[in-house]
Design a protein around this motif. Sequence first.
Motif, PDB file in Angstrom:
ATOM      1  N   ASP A  50       0.828  -1.211   0.000  1.00  0.00           N
ATOM      2  CA  ASP A  50       0.000   0.000   0.000  1.00  0.00           C
ATOM      3  C   ASP A  50       0.861   1.259   0.000  1.00  0.00           C
ATOM      4  O   ASP A  50       0.480   2.282  -0.547  1.00  0.00           O
ATOM      5  CB  ASP A  50      -0.923  -0.007   1.225  1.00  0.00           C
ATOM      6  N   GLU A  80       8.813   7.854   3.002  1.00  0.00           N
ATOM      7  CA  GLU A  80       7.721   8.437   2.239  1.00  0.00           C
ATOM      8  C   GLU A  80       8.208   9.596   1.369  1.00  0.00           C
ATOM      9  O   GLU A  80       8.895  10.497   1.837  1.00  0.00           O
ATOM     10  CB  GLU A  80       6.617   8.922   3.185  1.00  0.00           C
ATOM     11  N   LEU A  86       0.704  10.618 -22.351  1.00  0.00           N
ATOM     12  CA  LEU A  86      -0.192   9.495 -22.607  1.00  0.00           C
ATOM     13  C   LEU A  86      -0.554   9.451 -24.090  1.00  0.00           C
ATOM     14  O   LEU A  86      -0.730  10.484 -24.726  1.00  0.00           O
ATOM     15  CB  LEU A  86      -1.467   9.618 -21.764  1.00  0.00           C
ATOM     16  N   TYR A 119       0.819   0.294 -20.177  1.00  0.00           N
ATOM     17  CA  TYR A 119       0.284   0.071 -18.833  1.00  0.00           C
ATOM     18  C   TYR A 119      -1.170  -0.373 -18.944  1.00  0.00           C
ATOM     19  O   TYR A 119      -1.840  -0.114 -19.952  1.00  0.00           O
ATOM     20  CB  TYR A 119       0.402   1.349 -17.992  1.00  0.00           C
ATOM     21  N   GLU A 153      -4.966  -0.382 -17.097  1.00  0.00           N
ATOM     22  CA  GLU A 153      -5.811   0.176 -16.037  1.00  0.00           C
ATOM     23  C   GLU A 153      -6.540  -0.935 -15.290  1.00  0.00           C
ATOM     24  O   GLU A 153      -7.174  -0.685 -14.270  1.00  0.00           O
ATOM     25  CB  GLU A 153      -6.803   1.168 -16.640  1.00  0.00           C
ATOM     26  N   GLU A 154      -6.447  -2.163 -15.793  1.00  0.00           N
ATOM     27  CA  GLU A 154      -7.103  -3.291 -15.107  1.00  0.00           C
ATOM     28  C   GLU A 154      -6.410  -3.631 -13.793  1.00  0.00           C
ATOM     29  O   GLU A 154      -6.989  -4.300 -12.946  1.00  0.00           O
ATOM     30  CB  GLU A 154      -7.127  -4.530 -16.011  1.00  0.00           C
ATOM     31  N   VAL A 155      -5.152  -3.247 -13.662  1.00  0.00           N
ATOM     32  CA  VAL A 155      -4.458  -3.427 -12.382  1.00  0.00           C
ATOM     33  C   VAL A 155      -4.213  -2.019 -11.832  1.00  0.00           C
ATOM     34  O   VAL A 155      -3.264  -1.337 -12.219  1.00  0.00           O
ATOM     35  CB  VAL A 155      -3.125  -4.192 -12.554  1.00  0.00           C
ATOM     36  N   PRO A 156      -5.110  -1.536 -10.960  1.00  0.00           N
ATOM     37  CA  PRO A 156      -5.047  -0.135 -10.540  1.00  0.00           C
ATOM     38  C   PRO A 156      -3.920   0.118  -9.544  1.00  0.00           C
ATOM     39  O   PRO A 156      -4.124   0.183  -8.340  1.00  0.00           O
ATOM     40  CB  PRO A 156      -6.425   0.115  -9.920  1.00  0.00           C
ATOM     41  N   SER A 157      -2.741   0.218 -10.073  1.00  0.00           N
ATOM     42  CA  SER A 157      -1.571   0.506  -9.256  1.00  0.00           C
ATOM     43  C   SER A 157      -0.667   1.412 -10.074  1.00  0.00           C
ATOM     44  O   SER A 157      -0.507   1.212 -11.278  1.00  0.00           O
ATOM     45  CB  SER A 157      -0.841  -0.793  -8.903  1.00  0.00           C
ATOM     46  N   THR A 158      -0.089   2.388  -9.413  1.00  0.00           N
ATOM     47  CA  THR A 158       0.761   3.328 -10.150  1.00  0.00           C
ATOM     48  C   THR A 158       2.194   2.823 -10.249  1.00  0.00           C
ATOM     49  O   THR A 158       3.073   3.547 -10.683  1.00  0.00           O
ATOM     50  CB  THR A 158       0.776   4.704  -9.453  1.00  0.00           C
ATOM     51  N   GLY A 181       3.907   5.905 -11.721  1.00  0.00           N
ATOM     52  CA  GLY A 181       3.147   7.154 -11.855  1.00  0.00           C
ATOM     53  C   GLY A 181       2.126   7.159 -12.961  1.00  0.00           C
ATOM     54  O   GLY A 181       1.650   8.221 -13.356  1.00  0.00           O
ATOM     55  N   LEU A 182       1.783   5.986 -13.479  1.00  0.00           N
ATOM     56  CA  LEU A 182       0.733   5.912 -14.497  1.00  0.00           C
ATOM     57  C   LEU A 182      -0.545   5.372 -13.850  1.00  0.00           C
ATOM     58  O   LEU A 182      -0.482   4.698 -12.812  1.00  0.00           O
ATOM     59  CB  LEU A 182       1.184   5.010 -15.640  1.00  0.00           C
ATOM     60  N   PRO A 183      -1.702   5.615 -14.465  1.00  0.00           N
ATOM     61  CA  PRO A 183      -2.949   5.146 -13.833  1.00  0.00           C
ATOM     62  C   PRO A 183      -3.180   3.660 -14.042  1.00  0.00           C
ATOM     63  O   PRO A 183      -4.278   3.230 -14.376  1.00  0.00           O
ATOM     64  CB  PRO A 183      -4.020   5.984 -14.543  1.00  0.00           C
ATOM     65  N   GLY A 184      -2.165   2.865 -13.911  1.00  0.00           N
ATOM     66  CA  GLY A 184      -2.266   1.410 -14.053  1.00  0.00           C
ATOM     67  C   GLY A 184      -0.874   0.822 -14.039  1.00  0.00           C
ATOM     68  O   GLY A 184       0.124   1.521 -14.260  1.00  0.00           O
TER      69      GLY A 184
END
Lengths: 869, 293
Positions: B63, B119, B146, B174, B176-181, B189-192
């Motif tokens: 996380d 952090e 993008l 990348y 978006e089906e795996v929502p992790s940056t 730093g991408l939306p997936g």
Amino acid sequence: MFRITSYIFLILFTLSAQAQVKVSGMVNDTSNKPVAGVIVKMMSEGNMLAFTTTNSQGEYSLETKADGKTDVRIEFSHISYERKQEDIDIQKKILKLNIILTPKTIELKEVKVRANPLIQKGDTLSYDLASFLGKGDVTLEDGLKRLPGISVSDNGSISYLGKSISYFYIEGLDMLGGRYNLATQNMPAEYASKVEVLRHHRARKIDEDEESDAVALNVKLNQKAKFRPIGQPVAGVGVREENLIGHLGLSGMMFTDTFQLLGVIKGGNHGNFGSNELYDHYSNRPSTLAENKLNGWNGGRPPLGDYRYISNGFGTLNGIVKLDSTRQLRANGAYSSEYSHNSYSSSTLYMADGTNLAIGETFRPMTRTNEIMIEVRYEDNNSNHYLSENIRMFGLLQDNECHVTTTSGSLSTFNRQRRDAESLVLQNNLYSTIRRGQHKLSVQSDISFLRTPEVMMKMNGIHQSGQSTEVNTNHNTSFQLNLSKKWKIDLPVSFKADYKLIETQLLYSTKDNNGRVNGWSITPSIDPSASWKTNDNRLYIGMGIALRWMNLLYKNKERRTEGASEVLNSKDTHMSKPFWEPHLSFRYTFNGNSEIGLKAELTNSSGDILDLLTAPVQTNYRHNSVASGVIGKNKAWISNLSFKHQIPFSYLSFNAGMRWQQGKTNVLSSQMVDGGSIETAKIFRDSHWKNGSANFAISKNCLDINTKLTFRANGGWGSNESLSQGTFITTYSTNYGLDGQATIAPLSWMEFTLDGQYTQYFTRWSGHNNTTNEVRTYAHLSFFPTSQLEIRSNYDYVRSQISEDTHKDFSLLSASVQYKTKRTIWKLSLNNLLNTLHYSYTTYSVTDRFTYDCNLMGRTIMLTLKITN
Amino acid sequence: MMKTKLITSFIFTCVLTLLAQGQTADSIDVSRFKAVYTYKLNTLDHENKPITDSVAMVLQVGDKVQKWMTRSAYEKQVHAEEVRKIYTNATREEIAPHLEENAKVFFMHIPTVWTNFPEGKTTTREFIVLDKFEGVGDTRNIQWELSTDTQTISGYPCHAASAEVAGLTWNVWYTEEVPSTSGPWKLHGLPGLIIKAEDSNNYHSFCLNELVMEEAVITYPQDAKYVKTTEKKLIEQHNKIFSNKKFATNPPFFIDHSKIETITILSFTNPPLMEINLLPFCNTCHVLREIEK
């Protein structure tokens, strides 16, 4: 002024402010704890306007221009929480949106990643074949044509960067030798997982430190193609020119780590079905003296289109056993039978006594050939010792007919020609090398026996026959000294001894001409050479001087009878002459992907025993050949410069080469045309020749759009001296050709190929000029309505120059529908849809012009079924 | 024979020592999933011949923190007991592939990277010759461009994006089906999740080949031997040493002999390797392709 400016700024500021939308807020979970790392996206009509992620306090802020956008919503996603979305009203410029996410259990899809299309390791390029395959590809050969830098010629020959491969391996085993078409044309492309190109390849482990420019190909198989027998029956039926045609075939193969087997049996009356699968790319059956002198008639081959009506059948069985990590035993056998016929006409323009003599002829060649080949090879390939023993046997039975109708002026005559020939060839090759420390000792022994018991030719009332026997031996011992890591010296000594015999008999009316030449050719030689290379192997230089002492001891007997008179001639020819032949090779590797090479050598050769066959020999109904009686001596300087460059990870390859040869020979070719008869001979006079050529090729694959682009260019120049109608002439020739090819599949349901070629030839002699040019285009278009179905059409167009102001156009159109299921491939082919029945082209030979008009096979429809497992 | 046993025993001791280090490591987060990538590096060997090095890398995504390391390092961290069993019961032939896999760190100059640890920071650890360094710097804010290009990779619908990151242009796909940056190495730093990444020179490529939901600790082993520095200085030192032409042909030239504590010669691996102070080492190396400046 200030007021106006302020007003403009105010309007701009207002407009700008209207366009901006800012959304911010917090994301918490159901227990009201902030969630970090949530992806927050602003979406409109499926497009993402902006995105951000929440910080450790669960806070986010998004700002974007959203002019004219409707249906704007904010999406929240996180790997551990349910996806959530909220519509927003963008008329409100500043929005606060707090969200609570619900935890979820997610399942990730299984990942199956396609392998990297290309891996390079030193001199090895490893292609993942599946990354390059087109949807309609069936055989391994189809797949190889897609790979960057690799080209496959019409006869199946594979080359990389313009250099033909010297070895073809399946899983590292060389089962087929030069007959690798059996694998490339029968093995499904999907059975190969990887294709490796091995540059600077050394087949013998003991030669790891040797310089090599050989290229090899290794096919790695999928697991499903290994450890089980694979059988592929194929059957086809169709109609051509109102006749029923068909073919049947079965190919079977099995591959394990230590054993490989490949067998094919095929037959039919369908043109070229499987006809080049037995082609040996490394060494064809050697032809005998009698076959060379008394050739058959199989001319009239057009560069394009199906022209031979063939009924053929063949069977072959090939196997290799890996006895242990170094020893292998290989056996190959093949039998083929073929009956073929075709027809063509020619118009020949000879320069005879300052005037042109035109002869028109129509040929109908028919050939029936039966061939058998058996080969057994044992190899022990160890890094400290090497042994190979190879035994080969070839047998040939051939009947050949070629009836000719001749037209000269208003006179038309029919000429019958028939030829029967049979030959047997036995070969044994032994090669052994041992290493002691840094030094190597090699022994090589080659023995071959070539026998043609009889060639019988009947041409109208002329009877020509001949027979020949040859025993050729070559024994070579080489000692190699590695003085240091850089320096190496080779001291090969060889002894070559050949016995040859040829007898001919020409019976014509009351004339009987018999010729017999036999004798020995003994040539001991040494070829000391030295090589030097840098420690990093970037630069290599090798040089040496071969000294050959050629000894010829031939006896020539000739008996000519005409009626009751008889003339006997007998002559012994002794020649003992040393030759020296310097040679130099140079290679510089800029890096592993670029290198330049130069090879130059002076070669001496002598004509063979056929130069002494002074008895006249009739080779066709109007061509009489007489040898000079003098052993021809040729001296030639040959130099080759080549540059190769590849950028594998851009799928780009480039190669360029130049070649120059010049030489001198002590005999001059002579031609006399008298009426319809031609007499060719060699006379004792020095002649010179030169020729040079240059070529380059560039190839690029664009994997994203499944495209392969290739461009080739070549040019050549040459001069030659000869005697025509008693006049000494020098002929100059120039040619060049351009070839551009693109295979493109920009969409998943479509693929097309476009190939354009232009060639031009010039010849010049004694104030005469001849030019021919040819434009050839090939286009192919395929549609794939589903992944199993291919609808394909091919179109060829050729425009060739027949004479100074005459061109002929030629078109061929074919179409096919192919349907692939898991176990079957159905194919409906429609060939020569335009029913084009003739192909015309022109060639020049010294002063003579030959224009051919070949008859082609008509419209054909064929349905084929291939079953795979 | 005695010598063989001694060497093998010594290797076991080394591995067990490494494992022991892993066991005392501090846990800093728990992963949500594990992504295994194939890292391919197209470079030149010590004879300047082209070579493609390849190694399996693991990205642990938690996380808060993401950790990037070789798969062999991951196995030692998460499955220490199984690895211990393999090493203690294996023959030389069975051990050799594991040691050769470990040595990829040396040939490919691979660091271990913690993104967002501490952090907002990125922590990088690697050894340069015999020195251990730890560099810390601000986590990069990558300005991705993008694209509307899409394609399906490994069953995931992917979008294309590109950005310049520390001197190299990266083209990535990348999903978006795996929502992790997160993404491989320091790409994020991408939306997936980044499924595939290649630099425009075609030197470096990362391609996902396994994605597993796995809750496992993400560790940051305490080790006082690591010299603390900034990320910028660590990159400078990395590029300075490894881009030296002599390094590929003669790495021992760079050894400070006074720092050698132990040497183990592993003649049964291909190429023959050694371990100096328990770190993999070889008499030749591969040419550095700078991944960041």
